[in-house]
Design a protein around this motif. Structure first.
Motif, PDB file in Angstrom:
ATOM      1  N   GLU A 145       0.806  -1.218   0.000  1.00 44.39           N
ATOM      2  CA  GLU A 145       0.000   0.000   0.000  1.00 44.39           C
ATOM      3  C   GLU A 145       0.840   1.269   0.000  1.00 44.39           C
ATOM      4  O   GLU A 145       0.489   2.254  -0.628  1.00 44.39           O
ATOM      5  N   ASN A 146       1.953   1.280   0.756  1.00 47.69           N
ATOM      6  CA  ASN A 146       2.809   2.462   0.851  1.00 47.69           C
ATOM      7  C   ASN A 146       4.264   2.054   0.662  1.00 47.69           C
ATOM      8  O   ASN A 146       4.626   0.895   0.852  1.00 47.69           O
ATOM      9  N   THR A 147       5.095   3.020   0.309  1.00 48.37           N
ATOM     10  CA  THR A 147       6.514   2.711   0.132  1.00 48.37           C
ATOM     11  C   THR A 147       7.167   2.459   1.489  1.00 48.37           C
ATOM     12  O   THR A 147       6.980   3.218   2.437  1.00 48.37           O
ATOM     13  N   THR A 148       7.921   1.383   1.567  1.00 43.39           N
ATOM     14  CA  THR A 148       8.564   0.991   2.824  1.00 43.39           C
ATOM     15  C   THR A 148       9.991   0.539   2.553  1.00 43.39           C
ATOM     16  O   THR A 148      10.246  -0.221   1.619  1.00 43.39           O
ATOM     17  N   LEU A 149      10.917   1.012   3.382  1.00 42.90           N
ATOM     18  CA  LEU A 149      12.288   0.507   3.361  1.00 42.90           C
ATOM     19  C   LEU A 149      12.441  -0.466   4.519  1.00 42.90           C
ATOM     20  O   LEU A 149      12.284  -0.098   5.682  1.00 42.90           O
ATOM     21  N   LEU A 150      12.725  -1.723   4.193  1.00 41.23           N
ATOM     22  CA  LEU A 150      12.946  -2.751   5.208  1.00 41.23           C
ATOM     23  C   LEU A 150      14.443  -3.000   5.334  1.00 41.23           C
ATOM     24  O   LEU A 150      15.089  -3.425   4.378  1.00 41.23           O
ATOM     25  N   ILE A 151      14.995  -2.729   6.509  1.00 42.23           N
ATOM     26  CA  ILE A 151      16.408  -3.007   6.770  1.00 42.23           C
ATOM     27  C   ILE A 151      16.481  -4.314   7.548  1.00 42.23           C
ATOM     28  O   ILE A 151      16.025  -4.396   8.693  1.00 42.23           O
ATOM     29  N   LEU A 152      17.012  -5.345   6.910  1.00 45.55           N
ATOM     30  CA  LEU A 152      17.158  -6.660   7.534  1.00 45.55           C
ATOM     31  C   LEU A 152      18.622  -6.816   7.928  1.00 45.55           C
ATOM     32  O   LEU A 152      19.491  -7.045   7.087  1.00 45.55           O
ATOM     33  N   ASP A 153      18.892  -6.683   9.213  1.00 47.33           N
ATOM     34  CA  ASP A 153      20.260  -6.636   9.715  1.00 47.33           C
ATOM     35  C   ASP A 153      20.759  -8.016  10.131  1.00 47.33           C
ATOM     36  O   ASP A 153      20.003  -8.822  10.680  1.00 47.33           O
ATOM     37  N   ASP A 154      22.034  -8.275   9.859  1.00 46.88           N
ATOM     38  CA  ASP A 154      22.712  -9.491  10.312  1.00 46.88           C
ATOM     39  C   ASP A 154      22.082 -10.754   9.722  1.00 46.88           C
ATOM     40  O   ASP A 154      21.658 -11.662  10.434  1.00 46.88           O
ATOM     41  N   VAL A 155      22.045 -10.816   8.399  1.00 42.22           N
ATOM     42  CA  VAL A 155      21.478 -11.973   7.690  1.00 42.22           C
ATOM     43  C   VAL A 155      22.582 -12.994   7.436  1.00 42.22           C
ATOM     44  O   VAL A 155      23.685 -12.644   7.012  1.00 42.22           O
ATOM     45  N   TRP A 156      22.267 -14.270   7.679  1.00 41.50           N
ATOM     46  CA  TRP A 156      23.261 -15.334   7.549  1.00 41.50           C
ATOM     47  C   TRP A 156      22.922 -16.353   6.471  1.00 41.50           C
ATOM     48  O   TRP A 156      23.758 -17.180   6.107  1.00 41.50           O
ATOM     49  N   GLU A 157      21.698 -16.337   5.972  1.00 42.50           N
ATOM     50  CA  GLU A 157      21.288 -17.344   4.994  1.00 42.50           C
ATOM     51  C   GLU A 157      20.164 -16.794   4.120  1.00 42.50           C
ATOM     52  O   GLU A 157      19.650 -15.695   4.357  1.00 42.50           O
ATOM     53  N   LYS A 158      19.791 -17.566   3.109  1.00 44.13           N
ATOM     54  CA  LYS A 158      18.717 -17.159   2.211  1.00 44.13           C
ATOM     55  C   LYS A 158      17.410 -17.013   2.991  1.00 44.13           C
ATOM     56  O   LYS A 158      17.087 -17.824   3.853  1.00 44.13           O
ATOM     57  N   LEU A 159      16.665 -15.965   2.669  1.00 46.37           N
ATOM     58  CA  LEU A 159      15.396 -15.704   3.337  1.00 46.37           C
ATOM     59  C   LEU A 159      14.229 -16.054   2.425  1.00 46.37           C
ATOM     60  O   LEU A 159      14.280 -15.795   1.218  1.00 46.37           O
ATOM     61  N   ASN A 160      13.188 -16.618   3.003  1.00 49.27           N
ATOM     62  CA  ASN A 160      11.958 -16.883   2.269  1.00 49.27           C
ATOM     63  C   ASN A 160      11.020 -15.701   2.509  1.00 49.27           C
ATOM     64  O   ASN A 160      10.371 -15.606   3.547  1.00 49.27           O
ATOM     65  N   PHE A 161      10.963 -14.785   1.542  1.00 44.95           N
ATOM     66  CA  PHE A 161      10.193 -13.555   1.725  1.00 44.95           C
ATOM     67  C   PHE A 161       8.694 -13.818   1.801  1.00 44.95           C
ATOM     68  O   PHE A 161       7.953 -13.070   2.428  1.00 44.95           O
ATOM     69  N   GLU A 162       8.252 -14.880   1.163  1.00 44.97           N
ATOM     70  CA  GLU A 162       6.823 -15.213   1.214  1.00 44.97           C
ATOM     71  C   GLU A 162       6.410 -15.581   2.635  1.00 44.97           C
ATOM     72  O   GLU A 162       5.374 -15.140   3.131  1.00 44.97           O
ATOM     73  N   ASP A 163       7.241 -16.377   3.326  1.00 45.19           N
ATOM     74  CA  ASP A 163       6.945 -16.737   4.713  1.00 45.19           C
ATOM     75  C   ASP A 163       6.986 -15.517   5.624  1.00 45.19           C
ATOM     76  O   ASP A 163       6.222 -15.414   6.588  1.00 45.19           O
ATOM     77  N   LEU A 164       7.886 -14.592   5.324  1.00 44.86           N
ATOM     78  CA  LEU A 164       8.002 -13.378   6.129  1.00 44.86           C
ATOM     79  C   LEU A 164       6.832 -12.425   5.911  1.00 44.86           C
ATOM     80  O   LEU A 164       6.516 -11.612   6.778  1.00 44.86           O
ATOM     81  N   GLY A 165       6.208 -12.525   4.732  1.00 43.08           N
ATOM     82  CA  GLY A 165       5.132 -11.592   4.401  1.00 43.08           C
ATOM     83  C   GLY A 165       5.638 -10.377   3.658  1.00 43.08           C
ATOM     84  O   GLY A 165       4.992  -9.327   3.641  1.00 43.08           O
ATOM     85  N   ILE A 166       6.811 -10.510   3.024  1.00 42.93           N
ATOM     86  CA  ILE A 166       7.399  -9.408   2.259  1.00 42.93           C
ATOM     87  C   ILE A 166       7.140  -9.663   0.778  1.00 42.93           C
ATOM     88  O   ILE A 166       7.570 -10.688   0.236  1.00 42.93           O
TER      89      ILE A 166
END
Length: 632
Positions: A145-166
Motif C-alpha cells: 500500500e505504501n513505500t517501505t524501506l525494510l532493513i534486515l540486519d545481520d542476515v546469515w542465509e537465504k530468506l523466504n520472503f513469502e513466509d516473512l510476508g514481504i
C-alpha cells in the motif's frame, strides 16, 4: 413497589441501549500513536569518515532509484554495518524517500515468526489473524500500500520472503512491487548469491588516519599527551587492523591509563596466543581479548562471560543476569542482595562504557555484539571454563565427554517440547544448567543429572505450561545449588526444596504448586523468594501461607502473589530484613488485586497500600521514608 418500578425502568433502559448499539454506525475516531521510527536511534557514536561516507552516499543514491528492490551491505563483523544502515535509514526517512522505514535483526538461528512480528509491530498493524500464513498475507498486503524501506540486519542465509510476508519473491522486478525496498546487511557475500540482490556495497575498514581519530577520541589522547604515549598508541592502532569495534573497545579500556599500561597492551597484542580462532579474525579476537584483560573490575569480566551464555542478539534482562550470576557465585560471599545488585549494575556500566555491552531496545536490558560474544565464549573456553550454549544441538555432541568435560555453563535454548535429556552428561565442572523451551514439556531424567554435583544454578523455563515437571531424585538433593529457577511450570509437590540447604534464590514465578511449600522455613540461607503469580492446587488445614512466609526471617527479597489464595494479608507479620518486595493480595470481598506492599529501591522506601487493614504495617512502615495510603 419502589423496587418493582426501578426494575421496570432498568429493563426499559437496557432495551433502549441495545437498540441504540445495534442501530449506531459510529466509525472509530481514535488512532494508534506510531512509534518514533528511525529517530529512536542515537547518532552520538557515529563517525562519518571518508570510507564510511562513500558507502553512505552510494546507499542513498541507490535508494533514490525506484527500480532497485534489494540492496546488500557487506563487511566484517564489527566493521559498523548496523550503525551505517541505521544512519542511512534515518536519512531516507528524513528525506521522505519512503513512507516508512523499518529495521529488524535477523541473526541466527532464523526465526521467521519473530522477524515478521517485529515488522508488524513497527508498522503499528493490528492483525486479527493468528496463523502464520494469515499474518504473512496481511503484512504483504500492507507493504504493497505504501513505500517501505525494510532493513534486515545481520542476515546469515537465504530468506523466504513469502513466509516473512514481504512481497518480493512473486514478481521480483515488476514495477508494481517497488513499494517495498529491502536493505540487507551481512558478513558474507555468499548470502547474496542465493537472493536477487541488484546492488552490493562493501564497507571498507578504516584508513590509518581514520583509525587514529577514532582511537584518540575514546582513549582521550590530546595534543598535550606525550609523544612517547602517542607513539605506542599508533602501534596499538596498527594491531587493530582498521576494525572499528576493536579500536573502540581497546581505546576505551586504555582511557586515562599510563604509558606503562599502553606498552603492556601493545605487548599482549604483538604476542598473542591465537588458538582455535577462525581464519581472518585473529586481530579482532586479540584486540577484544585485550579489552577484556584490561578490565580492572573482576566482576565485569565475569558478567561479560556470563552474558555470552545467551543467544545471539538476545536482549538480556538484568534481573535474570543478577539471579543467575548470584548462583554462579561471581559476587562476594558476604553482603546483602541489594549490595550485590549494586555491584552488578556497576560492572554492567563498566562494560557498556567499554562498548563490550550495548543498551537494548527495552529498559533494564542489554545485548552483546555478535563478535564480542564469540570472543567471550573463546576466552571462557581457553581458560578451561567452557560455556556451551546452543539453540539447536545434536545429542551426540552432549554425549561427547571430550567436548563436555570442561563445560562450566550449559545453556540449551529453544529445546522442542517433550525433549528428553535421557543420557548421562559428563560435566564434572558444570555450575549452571539452563533449559529453555518454546513449547513446554521439558523432561530431565536421572541419567542426565548424575554428574552434576557441583551445580550451583538450575534454570528450567518453558514458554507454555503443559505436563507436570518431574525432576530426577539426584537433582532434588544438590548440595551446592544456590539458585533454583522453575518458572511457568506445573510443579506439583516441591517439598524436596527442604533438602537444598545451600539455596539462596528460589524463583517459581508463574508456576502452579500442589500446595504451599512449608519446607521453605528450613532453608536458612534463602534470601530471595519469588512466588509471584503462582497458583495453589490444594490448601492444607492448620497453617496459613503468609504465616509460613513470615517465619522466613532471613529473607531480603520477597515477591508474593497467589492468584487463587483468597485470604487477607495479615497486619502483624514482621519482615525486618526485606530490602525489596512486591506483595499482592486478592481476597473474596474485593476481587481486584490489591498491592499490599511494594518496594524496589533501597534509597527511597516506597510503600503503596490500597487496603490498610490487610497490609503489613510493622517494619516496612516504620522504615518508610515515603508513605502513600489510599482508600482508607
Amino acid at each position: 413497589k419502589c423496587q418493582y418500578s426501578l426494575a421496570k425502568e432498568i429493563a426499559r433502559k437496557t432495551t433502549k441501549m441495545i437498540q441504540l448499539n445495534r442501530d449506531s454506525k459510529f466509525e472509530p475516531f481514535s488512532t494508534i500513536i506510531e512509534p518514533p521510527g528511525m529517530k529512536y536511534y542515537s547518532s552520538n557514536n557515529f563517525f562519518m569518515f571518508k570510507s564510511t561516507e562513500a558507502s553512505y552516499n552510494k546507499l542513498l543514491e541507490i535508494l533514490k532509484n525506484k527500480s532497485v528492490s534489494m540492496i546488500g551491505l557487506v563487511g566484517l563483523g564489527g566493521s559498523g554495518k548496523t550503525t551505517l544502515a541505521k544512519e542511512v535509514g534515518k536519512k531516507a526517512e528524513e528525506m521522505k524517500l519512503f513512507h516508512k522505514v523499518v529495521i529488524t535483526t535477523v541473526s541466527q538461528p532464523l526465526n521467521i515468526k519473530r522477524i515478521r512480528d517485529d515488522i508488524i509491530d513497527q508498522l503499528s498493524l493490528e492483525l486479527k489473524e493468528e496463523s502464520d500464513i494469515g499474518r504473512a498475507h496481511r503484512l504483504s498486503q500492507r507493504l504493497r500500500e505504501n513505500t517501505t524501506l525494510l532493513i534486515l540486519d545481520d542476515v546469515w542465509e537465504k530468506l523466504n520472503f513469502e513466509d516473512l510476508g514481504i512481497p518480493f519473491d512473486e514478481i521480483p522486478f515488476d514495477e508494481s512491487y517497488k513499494a517495498c525496498c529491502i536493505l540487507i546487511t551481512t558478513r558474507s557475500k555468499e548470502v547474496f548469491t542465493s537472493m536477487p540482490c541488484q546492488s552490493i556495497i562493501e564497507l571498507n575498514l578504516l584508513s590509518d588516519k581514520e583509525a587514529w581519530t577514532l582511537f584518540t577520541h575514546y582513549a582521550i589522547i590530546t595534543d598535550v599527551s606525550s609523544e612517547a604515549l602517542k607513539g605506542v598508541a599508533r602501534k596499538i592502532i596498527n594491531e587493530c587492523k582498521g576494525l572499528p569495534i576493536a579500536i573502540v573497545t581497546v581505546a576505551s579500556t586504555l582511557k586515562g591509563k599510563t604509558i606503562e599500561d599502553f606498552e603492556l597492551a601493545l605487548s599482549r597484542l604483538e604476542n598473542p596466543k591465537p588458538l582455535n580462532i577462525p581464519k581472518g579474525l585473529i586481530s579482532p579476537y586479540v584486540c577484544l581479548e585485550l579489552s577484556y584483560t584490561n578490565l580492572t573490575n573482576q566482576l565485569a569480566q565475569s558478567f561479560l562471560l556470563l552474558c555470552s551464555m545467551f543467544p545471539e542478539d538476545y536482549e538480556i534482562d538484568l534481573e535474570d543476569l543478577f539471579r543467575f550470576g548470584r548462583g554462579f557465585c561471581i559476587f562476594g560471599m558476604f553482603g546483602t542482595m541489594e549490595n550485590a545488585r549494586r555491584e552488578m549494575h556497576e560492572a554492567i556500566d563498566i562494560l557498556k562504557s567499554c562498548f563490550l555491552l550495548m543498551e537494548a531496545g527495552k529498559k533494564k536490558k542489554v545485548k552483546m555484539h555478535d563478535l564480542v560474544r564469540d570472543v567471550a565464549l573463546w576466552i571462557a573456553s581457553k581458560s578451561g571454563h567452557t560455556i556451551f550454549t546452543r539453540t539447536e544441538v545434536d545429542q551426540g555432541v552432549l554425549k561427547n565427554d571430550e567436548i563436555m568435560k570442561d563445560t562450566k555453563a550449559l545453556a540449551l535454548w529453544d529445546k522442542k517440547g517433550y525433549d528428553f535429556l535421557n543420557y548421562k552428561i559428563n560435566c564434572p565442572k558444570l555450575e549452571i544448567l539452563l533449559l529453555f523451551s518454546s513449547e513446554g514439556g521439558l523432561k530431565v531424567l536421572d541419567a542426565c543429572s548424575q554428574s552434576l554435583e557441583k551445580l550451583k544454578t538450575l534454570i528450567i523455563n518453558p514458554m507454555l505450561k503443559r505436563d507436570r515437571l518431574f525432576l530426577p531424585e539426584s537433582m532434588k538433593s544438590l548440595k551446592n545449588l544456590r539458585t533454583l529457577c522453575l518458572r511457568n511450570q506445573n510443579l506439583g509437590d516441591i517439598s524436596f526444596v527442604e533438602r537444598l540447604q545451600a539455596l539462596e534464590i528460589l524463583d517459581l514465578h508463574d508456576s502452579s504448586l500442589e500446595y504451599f511449600p512449608v519446607e521453605i522455613v528450613e532453608l536458612k540461607n534463602l534470601k530471595l523468594l519469588d512466588l509471584f503469580q503462582c497458583e495453589l492446587e490444594k490448601s492444607i488445614l492448620g497453617y496459613k501461607v503468609y504465616e509460613v512466609v513470615g517465619k522466613c526471617l532471613q529473607l531480603e527479597e520477597l515477591y508474593l502473589y497467589f492468584v487463587n489464595y483468597e485470604v487477607d494479608f495479615p497486619y502483624d507479620v514482621s519482615f525486618s530484613k526485606l530490602q525489596r518486595y512486591d506483595i499482592v493480595n486478592t481476597n473474596s470481598f474485593d476481587l481486584r488485586r490489591t498491592r499490599a506492599m511494594k518496594k524496589y529501591a533501597l534509597s527511597r522506601s516506597y510503600v503503596t497500600v490500597e487496603n490498610f487493614i490487610s497490609s503489613s504495617i510493622k517494619d516496612p512502615f516504620i522504615r518508610a521514608e515515603f508513605l502513600h495510603l489510599t482508600n482508607l
